[in-house]
Design a protein around this motif. Sequence first.
Motif, PDB file in Angstrom:
ATOM      1  N   LYS A  10       0.893  -1.508  -0.030  1.00 53.95           N
ATOM      2  CA  LYS A  10       0.017  -0.017   0.057  1.00 53.95           C
ATOM      3  C   LYS A  10       1.051   1.165  -0.027  1.00 53.95           C
ATOM      4  N   LEU A  11       1.917   1.216   0.786  1.00 52.90           N
ATOM      5  CA  LEU A  11       2.824   2.450   0.728  1.00 52.90           C
ATOM      6  C   LEU A  11       3.499   2.451  -0.606  1.00 52.90           C
ATOM      7  N   ARG A  12       3.932   1.505  -1.155  1.00 55.71           N
ATOM      8  CA  ARG A  12       4.476   1.761  -2.520  1.00 55.71           C
ATOM      9  C   ARG A  12       3.405   2.246  -3.447  1.00 55.71           C
ATOM     10  N   GLU A  13       2.197   1.810  -3.486  1.00 55.39           N
ATOM     11  CA  GLU A  13       1.249   2.230  -4.384  1.00 55.39           C
ATOM     12  C   GLU A  13       0.876   4.062  -4.211  1.00 55.39           C
ATOM     13  N   THR A  14       1.049   4.409  -2.929  1.00 57.89           N
ATOM     14  CA  THR A  14       0.572   5.665  -2.458  1.00 57.89           C
ATOM     15  C   THR A  14       2.033   6.523  -3.183  1.00 57.89           C
ATOM     16  N   ALA A  15       3.188   5.806  -3.002  1.00 56.56           N
ATOM     17  CA  ALA A  15       4.425   6.498  -3.413  1.00 56.56           C
ATOM     18  C   ALA A  15       4.396   6.716  -4.735  1.00 56.56           C
ATOM     19  N   LEU A  16       3.943   5.632  -5.468  1.00 55.04           N
ATOM     20  CA  LEU A  16       4.037   5.764  -7.094  1.00 55.04           C
ATOM     21  C   LEU A  16       2.860   6.828  -7.504  1.00 55.04           C
ATOM     22  N   ARG A  18       2.052   9.523  -5.526  1.00 52.83           N
ATOM     23  CA  ARG A  18       2.650  10.965  -5.401  1.00 52.83           C
ATOM     24  C   ARG A  18       3.628  11.242  -6.329  1.00 52.83           C
ATOM     25  N   MET A  19       4.351  10.443  -6.917  1.00 52.31           N
ATOM     26  CA  MET A  19       5.640  10.553  -7.758  1.00 52.31           C
ATOM     27  C   MET A  19       5.039  11.092  -9.129  1.00 52.31           C
ATOM     28  N   ALA A  20       3.838  10.251  -9.596  1.00 54.12           N
ATOM     29  CA  ALA A  20       3.308  10.717 -10.810  1.00 54.12           C
ATOM     30  C   ALA A  20       2.774  12.021 -10.634  1.00 54.12           C
ATOM     31  N   ALA A  21       2.033  12.323  -9.664  1.00 52.46           N
ATOM     32  CA  ALA A  21       1.681  13.728  -9.612  1.00 52.46           C
ATOM     33  C   ALA A  21       2.551  14.604  -9.639  1.00 52.46           C
TER      34      ALA A  21
END
Length: 104
Positions: A10-16, A18-21
């Motif tokens: 879940k942390l990886r998904e949220t980090a991805l 945020r990075m795309a945004a």
Amino acid sequence: MEDNLDAVEKLRETALIRMAAQQQIVARSFNKNVKAKMFQLGDWVLRKAFQNIKNPANRKLAPPWEGPYEITQVIGNGAYRLTDQHGNLVPRSWNATHLRKYYF
């Protein structure tokens, strides 16, 4: 331990996300300030003189631009075919980033 593995995914998904945004914000900011150079057929331009084209004896005192050249063909995506003042075709196409408008 299994709960931690689920939390990591879940942390990886949220980090991805945020990075795309953040990448979209940076790209939007960059594209806002970029102005594309557009030339028409028959325009006269100067061509950037690269280090491998310049005379090595001149070094720092060599002129940074060569020309003038006339635009004879618009290839697309900012690429142009050039001819010199005597009508000789320049061997390859040149991108607009390496050209500058020549004023008589």
